[in-house]
Design a protein around this motif. Structure first.
Motif, PDB file in Angstrom:
ATOM      1  N   ARG A  41       0.740  -1.284   0.042  1.00  0.00           N
ATOM      2  CA  ARG A  41      -0.034   0.070   0.070  1.00  0.00           C
ATOM      3  C   ARG A  41       0.952   1.159   0.259  1.00  0.00           C
ATOM      4  O   ARG A  41       0.461   2.391  -0.143  1.00  0.00           O
ATOM      5  CB  ARG A  41      -0.823   0.036   0.966  1.00  0.00           C
ATOM      6  N   THR A  42       2.192   1.281   0.231  1.00  0.00           N
ATOM      7  CA  THR A  42       2.967   2.220   0.278  1.00  0.00           C
ATOM      8  C   THR A  42       4.338   2.091  -0.212  1.00  0.00           C
ATOM      9  O   THR A  42       4.569   0.595  -0.544  1.00  0.00           O
ATOM     10  CB  THR A  42       3.303   2.855   1.714  1.00  0.00           C
ATOM     11  N   LYS A  43       4.924   3.012  -0.540  1.00  0.00           N
ATOM     12  CA  LYS A  43       6.419   2.571  -1.269  1.00  0.00           C
ATOM     13  C   LYS A  43       7.181   1.693  -0.102  1.00  0.00           C
ATOM     14  O   LYS A  43       7.959   0.811  -0.655  1.00  0.00           O
ATOM     15  CB  LYS A  43       7.083   4.049  -1.551  1.00  0.00           C
ATOM     16  N   GLU A  44       7.020   2.213   1.115  1.00  0.00           N
ATOM     17  CA  GLU A  44       7.846   1.320   2.244  1.00  0.00           C
ATOM     18  C   GLU A  44       7.462  -0.038   2.049  1.00  0.00           C
ATOM     19  O   GLU A  44       8.387  -0.918   2.194  1.00  0.00           O
ATOM     20  CB  GLU A  44       7.483   1.802   3.607  1.00  0.00           C
ATOM     21  N   GLU A  45       6.357  -0.406   2.153  1.00  0.00           N
ATOM     22  CA  GLU A  45       5.911  -1.969   1.932  1.00  0.00           C
ATOM     23  C   GLU A  45       6.432  -2.546   0.629  1.00  0.00           C
ATOM     24  O   GLU A  45       6.845  -3.577   0.892  1.00  0.00           O
ATOM     25  CB  GLU A  45       4.287  -1.906   1.941  1.00  0.00           C
ATOM     26  N   ASN A  46       6.629  -1.954  -0.220  1.00  0.00           N
ATOM     27  CA  ASN A  46       6.935  -2.523  -1.567  1.00  0.00           C
ATOM     28  C   ASN A  46       8.596  -2.722  -1.618  1.00  0.00           C
ATOM     29  O   ASN A  46       9.000  -3.821  -2.075  1.00  0.00           O
ATOM     30  CB  ASN A  46       6.695  -1.816  -2.489  1.00  0.00           C
ATOM     31  N   PHE A  47       9.194  -1.665  -0.957  1.00  0.00           N
ATOM     32  CA  PHE A  47      10.662  -1.945  -0.530  1.00  0.00           C
ATOM     33  C   PHE A  47      10.861  -3.134   0.145  1.00  0.00           C
ATOM     34  O   PHE A  47      11.718  -3.740   0.035  1.00  0.00           O
ATOM     35  CB  PHE A  47      11.070  -0.474  -0.065  1.00  0.00           C
ATOM     36  N   ARG A  48       9.901  -2.978   1.075  1.00  0.00           N
ATOM     37  CA  ARG A  48      10.289  -4.124   2.462  1.00  0.00           C
ATOM     38  C   ARG A  48      10.327  -5.481   1.514  1.00  0.00           C
ATOM     39  O   ARG A  48      10.931  -6.255   1.975  1.00  0.00           O
ATOM     40  CB  ARG A  48       9.394  -3.946   3.318  1.00  0.00           C
ATOM     41  N   LEU A  49       9.226  -5.833   0.569  1.00  0.00           N
ATOM     42  CA  LEU A  49       9.081  -7.107   0.208  1.00  0.00           C
ATOM     43  C   LEU A  49      10.486  -7.254  -0.533  1.00  0.00           C
ATOM     44  O   LEU A  49      10.813  -8.642  -0.827  1.00  0.00           O
ATOM     45  CB  LEU A  49       7.807  -6.985  -1.096  1.00  0.00           C
ATOM     46  N   TYR A  50      11.057  -6.314  -1.367  1.00  0.00           N
ATOM     47  CA  TYR A  50      12.365  -6.522  -1.936  1.00  0.00           C
ATOM     48  C   TYR A  50      13.369  -6.975  -0.667  1.00  0.00           C
ATOM     49  O   TYR A  50      14.300  -7.686  -1.037  1.00  0.00           O
ATOM     50  CB  TYR A  50      12.899  -5.295  -2.574  1.00  0.00           C
ATOM     51  N   LYS A  51      13.437  -6.236   0.356  1.00  0.00           N
ATOM     52  CA  LYS A  51      14.293  -6.441   1.365  1.00  0.00           C
ATOM     53  C   LYS A  51      14.208  -7.985   1.912  1.00  0.00           C
ATOM     54  O   LYS A  51      15.254  -8.704   2.092  1.00  0.00           O
ATOM     55  CB  LYS A  51      14.154  -5.473   2.340  1.00  0.00           C
ATOM     56  N   ILE A  52      12.888  -8.350   2.017  1.00  0.00           N
ATOM     57  CA  ILE A  52      12.899  -9.570   2.610  1.00  0.00           C
ATOM     58  C   ILE A  52      13.291 -10.570   1.492  1.00  0.00           C
ATOM     59  O   ILE A  52      13.979 -11.630   1.914  1.00  0.00           O
ATOM     60  CB  ILE A  52      11.373  -9.764   3.008  1.00  0.00           C
ATOM     61  N   ALA A  53      12.901 -10.146   0.216  1.00  0.00           N
ATOM     62  CA  ALA A  53      13.328 -11.391  -0.693  1.00  0.00           C
ATOM     63  C   ALA A  53      14.763 -11.587  -0.822  1.00  0.00           C
ATOM     64  O   ALA A  53      15.312 -12.529  -0.914  1.00  0.00           O
ATOM     65  CB  ALA A  53      12.772 -10.696  -2.198  1.00  0.00           C
ATOM     66  N   VAL A  54      15.414 -10.454  -0.566  1.00  0.00           N
ATOM     67  CA  VAL A  54      16.968 -10.395  -0.725  1.00  0.00           C
ATOM     68  C   VAL A  54      17.453 -11.200   0.377  1.00  0.00           C
ATOM     69  O   VAL A  54      18.250 -11.903   0.407  1.00  0.00           O
ATOM     70  CB  VAL A  54      17.857  -8.975  -1.129  1.00  0.00           C
ATOM     71  N   ALA A  55      16.888 -10.857   1.642  1.00  0.00           N
ATOM     72  CA  ALA A  55      17.422 -11.370   2.898  1.00  0.00           C
ATOM     73  C   ALA A  55      17.264 -12.862   2.720  1.00  0.00           C
ATOM     74  O   ALA A  55      18.070 -13.853   3.570  1.00  0.00           O
ATOM     75  CB  ALA A  55      16.602 -10.873   3.962  1.00  0.00           C
ATOM     76  N   HIS A  56      16.152 -13.270   2.250  1.00  0.00           N
ATOM     77  CA  HIS A  56      15.917 -14.704   2.258  1.00  0.00           C
ATOM     78  C   HIS A  56      16.880 -15.422   1.181  1.00  0.00           C
ATOM     79  O   HIS A  56      17.181 -16.538   1.502  1.00  0.00           O
ATOM     80  CB  HIS A  56      14.369 -14.777   1.789  1.00  0.00           C
ATOM     81  N   GLN A  57      16.921 -14.997  -0.033  1.00  0.00           N
ATOM     82  CA  GLN A  57      17.948 -15.627  -0.635  1.00  0.00           C
ATOM     83  C   GLN A  57      19.417 -15.594  -0.157  1.00  0.00           C
ATOM     84  O   GLN A  57      20.000 -16.454  -0.398  1.00  0.00           O
ATOM     85  CB  GLN A  57      17.983 -15.036  -2.258  1.00  0.00           C
TER      86      GLN A  57
END
Lengths: 865, 277
Positions: free
Chosen positions: A269-285
């Motif tokens: 819903r916000t830019k922060e949320e979308n950025f967080r999705l990237y961050k978590i995806a990177v942290a996961h990999q």
């Protein structure tokens, strides 16, 4: 507005200076038509040349007079006003969109003069406040929307400023295409969509407003991943819908060295949320590496999984369980990430389309939820979501639940995940129909499964931005397709123009008279560039550079994209041959350089011994003594000699033109004369047949590098070429830190003519390199064989002004950074075409290419001294 | 011509400094001291080199049951031989000789610690050559005499090979008069213990900070020239103890010092946000 008294003859001569005969006749014809209705107005028309008319392109003239003709049919007064004001108003727009705006105004007016003027003014008012690239985009979209509905286009243009401001340029096509889909179904809804009145339009607007593109944050993500896992990870942008990865997963599965990420996230819903999705995806990999998924036992796990009867199913089960373990480990290790991870998982799961169309699919979905400890949660309400397994296989569901119960607390390593995967496989394998397992095609970017493929206007299908470090890339044919399409499009527009070929055309991608040929031939001849080195070997970058646009007096922000491409070393024998041929010259230059080895004398104050007394210190000493303080003993000044540090970067133009042969000297010069003229090297060098410019450049490099190596200066050598602003290729032949070894010599032997010459970008790249070097003197020496020229480096390929101005500005920037640039042009024809790019003291034209090896060291010497 | 008397008490280490041995560095140093072999301490900034010398001075003093002065000199590019050896000063009509720190150590039998030796000019560093080989002498040109080093005199120098340029590297002839003890960042457990002890914060917080240090050090050579030192993490811990929010404390203590690039700073802040709830 320029006015001319008396007859129209003066005006004729002025107009004919910049207008073709055909358009001139049209101009005159309209004027004569006016004369039939009003003598005064016709005099006014003929006696004036409106401001800006001379700045329009040929096609601009055609379209402007077409509009004028249309207006003249109904209103004489308005015709003259439009004639007088129209061109100047058009100048407020990007040159690329002027024709489109005129075309659209004519098309949308339906032959009505008032409507035409109204639409024209509306377009100008909407577009002129926008930046040039935004004008380009908006007008393209308006054209496309207007092709379906004029009202929709009007509504779109009304919101153009807001759209440009709020939605990033890379996401605007998604919003527009969604609207086009609505428009095609229902015009009323489509108009509402574009006017942002309709719910979907506003929702889509918000969605793309807050979307985050991978390109914008990849730098942060790269550093973040390196920090987490302790090694440099390669990033690859992968559209999950295009490139199959595992379906039963939240994140894509990278590898030991690669992180796979979607091109954008737009579900938050916000830019922060979308950025967080990237961050978590990177942290996961990165977690795969940090928490040992790919440790020494992974080979055994993988081999064993491959031996399973339905090995794809076994692998999927393993990764579902392993992903969950990584998630738990991340939460355990990084306490701050717990909440972010939960939120991101919630978003991903909420937007996930389970597509459980058979028992096995549903069972795997259940396993996924169980592994993530999302059992039971509201969005996973078994009854609605998994009817098959709920009704028929509740025992299996229970069995899975029992199997996974407590596993999360116990699992510590990938081996635990493997063992659990084996166990779960036994439950699920019997469900696989006909012993085969074909998971549905992954569509893990749930927000855009139904969107058609979107191409940016004038851009290729495969965005080169997708190629990140280590990408294996596509082959030549694939690369050629979008370029071919682009050229065909441009050729069509060129052929559509009547009369003479275009001289100044829409965009910087147009072609000129010399280039007009069959598309296939054109592609084969002009654009048969070799497969990108970047894709096959080491490639560094991209590096983005601004470019100076002299037309608008401003920089084009991050306009050029450069890559550093590795050059494969050639055979060293060639190098040795050159050193042998130029042995005398090399020795001479070496001696000369040793003699002038620059030193600086540094005055050292406050020292205990030296050449002279420092008067200030002596006075202070006396004062100190009088005041009974301990005076300093450092009463002297001395001068100390220390070597001056010089950093030199040699930038070589590797454009295709360096493949041209150099003419042999006049017949009147014989070898003996030549030996007198050039005693430093063998006359055979001079009289070598079939010698090309590139050969001379190579030889000059060998001479200068041999000499500079003796001096111990910091030297960098870079070649450059490229194809368009998106692909400026830099070829590092010798980095500053690289020793002058066999590898460097091999690379110098292997320099080859490439493609075009985007000089400004290359100079900026070289300046950036030089700036990093700690040195008192920084020299940038550019070796070129002619004018800067590139695919979109100017209004058209014949216009060199843009390129020269950009090169000139790049030199000025270098000077501002304390770099001393020098430009050497080798041109047998003696054309002094680059003289404007630099001041006369920093520029040299060499008519006799053979003299370059001798001249270059002299220039370096003078610059160092 | 007189000599100014010095109060040697100021050079004594009276309280036991905190130092957590991570390897055999204590044994090596002790052996070198007893064998009178000068020592180079090599390692990145903030890894405990200076603290180690202080600790060893105290420890050896206790073990050998004698007071050992520690004379520390922070070397810089204007440091001259005179600054180290001593100089004549004018006091009224009298010329007074004042010993430099090296002379004090040589004559009093203390440990002379030349911190960041490569920062000093090369003509200055050669003064230690006759002191650091079998001769153990200090030529004093201005006084026209040669001092034989006290039996207990010991020379320690330190430098960070990482950020020194080639020009500032130690000369081979200097290096090969010493033995070298390498220092690096401690492991997470040890670092947790160190942070905990130095800042008197909780073990959980210390562990988080140690994890942060470990992750930031992963960026050395990629996005950063130098990783976050233990000292920096201790500072952050102290700020947190004073009530500053962890993310802010880490930002001011580490992020903004380590890099000026916004992108790198953002990435480090994301790591901080990932670690601290």
């Amino acid at each position: 507005m320029m006015s001319y008294d008396g007859t129209s003859q003066n005006t004729d001569s002025v107009i004919l200076k910049f207008m073709r005969l055909k358009e001139f006749q049209e101009w005159k014809s309209i004027g004569l038509q006016l004369a039939k209705q009003s003598r005064e107005l016709s005099v006014e028309y003929f006696s004036s040349v409106p401001n800006g008319l001379n700045s329009l392109y040929v096609t601009g003239h055609q379209k402007f007079f077409k509009a004028l003709r249309l207006i003249s049919a109904s209103d004489t007064q308005k015709t003259v006003r439009f004639y007088q004001n129209g061109p100047e108003r058009l100048l407020e727009l990007n040159p690329n969109v002027r024709d489109t705006i005129l075309e659209m105004s004519i098309a949308f007016s339906d032959g009505d003069a008032d409507t035409l003027i109204q639409i024209f003014n509306k377009f100008i008012a909407v577009l002129s406040p926008l930046s040039y690239p935004d004008q380009d985009r908006i007008s393209e979209f308006a054209d496309e929307i207007g092709g379906i509905s004029f009202d929709a286009a009007k509504a779109f243009l009304k919101n153009a400023a807001l759209l440009s401001l709020e939605i990033s340029e890379c996401f605007l096509p998604y919003w527009v295409n969604q609207g086009l889909a609505v428009l095609k179904k229902n015009e009323g809804q489509g108009v509402d969509y574009f006017s942002l009145k309709e719910k979907q339009g506003a929702a889509e607007f918000n969605k793309w407003k807050f979307a985050v593109a991978y390109e914008d944050i990849k730098g942060i993500l790269s550093v973040f991943a390196t920090a987490l896992c302790g090694k440099k990870m390669l990033f690859e942008k992968v559209d999950k819908a295009e490139k199959p990865n595992r379906f039963y997963s939240i994140y894509m599965t990278g590898s030991q060295s690669k992180v796979l990420l979607p091109p954008h996230y737009a579900i938050g819903r916000t830019k922060e949320e979308n950025f967080r999705l990237y961050k978590i995806a990177v942290a996961h990999q990165a977690g795969y590496i940090e928490f040992g998924t790919f440790n020494h036992r992974f080979d055994i796990i993988w081999k064993t999984l491959n031996r399973f009867r339905i090995h794809d199913l076994a692998k999927d089960i393993f990764f579902i369980i392993e992903d969950a373990r990584i998630g738990r480990m991340l939460k355990k290790q990084y306490r701050g990430i717990c909440h972010q991870l939960d939120q991101s998982l919630f978003l991903e799961m909420k937007n996930r389309d389970s597509r459980g169309n058979n028992l096995l699919s549903e069972a795997l979905e259940v396993l996924l939820c169980l592994s993530l400890d999302y059992w039971p949660l509201d969005f996973f309400n078994g009854k609605e979501k998994f009817p098959k397994i709920e009704n028929k296989m509740s025992s299996l569901k229970k069995a899975l639940k029992i199997s996974m119960d407590g596993f999360s607390e116990k699992s510590e390593s990938s081996w635990d995940s493997f063992l659990k995967a084996k166990e779960v496989y036994e439950y699920l394998a019997p469900l696989a129909e006909k012993n085969s397992y074909s998971p549905p095609r992954p569509e893990l970017v749930p927000e855009r499964p139904d969107l058609p493929e979107i191409l940016f206007p004038g851009k290729s299908k495969k965005n080169p931005n997708e190629i990140i470090e280590g990408d294996t890339g596509t082959d030549n044919d694939q690369l050629m397709v979008p370029i071919k399409n682009l050229l065909i499009k441009n050729l069509k527009s060129a052929n559509n123009a009547q009369g003479r070929p275009l001289t100044e055309k829409k965009g910087f991608q147009s072609i000129n008279e010399d280039n007009v040929m069959e598309p296939d031939d054109l592609i084969a001849k002009k654009y048969s560039f070799p497969k990108r080195v970047a894709k096959t070997s080491g490639c560094d970058g991209p590096f983005y550079y601004d470019e100076w646009d002299y037309i608008h007096g401003q920089y084009r922000n991050k306009w050029c994209r450069a890559f550093e491409n590795a050059t494969a070393p050639g055979h060293i024998d060639r190098y040795n041959r050159i050193t042998e041929q130029y042995r005398l010259l090399i020795n001479k230059v070496k001696k000369q350089f040793q003699r002038i080895k620059p030193v600086v004398m540094e005055t050292v104050r406050k020292v205990e011994w030296g050449e002279e007394l420092d008067l200030d210190e002596v006075v202070q000493w006396a004062v100190d003594r009088k005041q009974k303080r301990s005076p300093s003993e450092k009463l002297f000044i001395r001068k100390e000699k220390r070597p001056q540090k010089t950093a030199i970067i040699i930038l070589i133009d590797l454009s295709a033109s360096t493949d041209e042969q150099i003419a042999l000297p006049e017949k009147t010069i014989n070898k003996a004369d030549c030996a007198c003229m050039r005693p430093s090297y063998s006359p055979d060098v001079y009289f070598q047949k079939n010698k090309k410019i590139i050969d001379i450049l190579r030889e000059s490099l060998v001479v200068i590098l041999e000499a500079l190596n003796e001096l111990g200066e910091q030297v960098g050598v870079f070649g450059f070429s490229g194809q368009g602003r998106h692909q400026v290729d830099i070829f590092p032949l010798k980095e500053f830190t690289e020793p002058f070894n066999e590898s460097v010599k091999g690379k110098i032997c292997n320099i080859q003519p490439k493609q075009s010459t985007r000089m400004g970008c290359a100079i900026r790249h070289a300046s950036g390199k030089l700036k990093q070097i700690e040195s008192e003197t920084r020299l940038l020496i550019l070796l070129s064989d002619g004018l800067p020229q590139d695919l979109d480096y100017g209004e058209d390929r014949n216009s060199k002004k843009y390129a020269i101005n950009d090169t000139m500005m790049a030199f000025a920037e270098a000077r501002r950074e304390g770099i001393q640039p020098f430009c050497i042009t080798v041109d047998n024809t003696g054309n002094d075409r680059l003289k404007f790019v630099s001041d006369p003291k920093s520029y040299l034209l060499i008519n006799d290419a053979h003299s370059l090896p001798e001249v270059l060291p002299k220039i370096v010497e003078s610059l160092m001294a | 011509m007189t000599n100014i008397e010095l109060d040697m008490n100021q050079y004594m280490i009276n309280q036991k400094p905190y130092y957590l041995p991570v390897g055999d560095e204590v044994e090596i140093f002790r052996a070198a001291y007893l064998s009178k072999i000068p020592v180079i301490l090599k390692g990145p900034t903030g890894t405990g080199k200076t603290r180690f010398v202080e600790y060893m001075t105290y420890l050896l003093g206790k073990e050998l049951k004698r007071s050992i002065p520690l004379i520390t000199v922070a070397c810089h590019e204007d440091l001259t031989t005179t600054d180290l050896v001593g100089r004549y000063l004018l006091k009224g009509e009298e010329t007074v000789w004042i010993d430099g720190p090296l002379t004090i150590a040589v004559t009093s039998g203390g440990i002379c610690y030349l911190d960041e030796i490569v920062e000093a000019r090369k003509d200055t560093t050669v003064i230690i050559h006759p002191l650091s080989d079998h001769r153990r002498i200090l030529p004093m040109d201005k006084k026209g005499k040669i001092i034989k080093a006290h039996e207990n005199f010991f020379l320690v120098i330190s430098y960070n090979p990482g950020y020194q340029s080639v020009i500032k590297d130690l000369k081979e002839s200097t290096k090969q008069r010493f033995i070298a003890i390498d220092f690096d960042y401690p492991g997470r457990e040890n670092e947790t213990q160190i942070i905990c002890n130095e800042s008197e914060t909780t073990e959980e917080l210390s562990n988080d900070l140690a994890l942060l240090g470990e992750k930031i050090r992963n960026l050395k050579g990629h996005a950063l020239n130098e990783g976050a030192s233990t000292r920096v993490l201790i500072y952050a811990a102290r700020l947190i103890k004073q009530g500053i929010p962890p993310a802010r404390a880490c930002h001011v203590a580490a992020t903004s010092l380590l890099s000026e690039e916004k992108e790198v700073q953002s990435a480090i802040n994301e790591i901080i946000n990932s670690i601290f709830p």
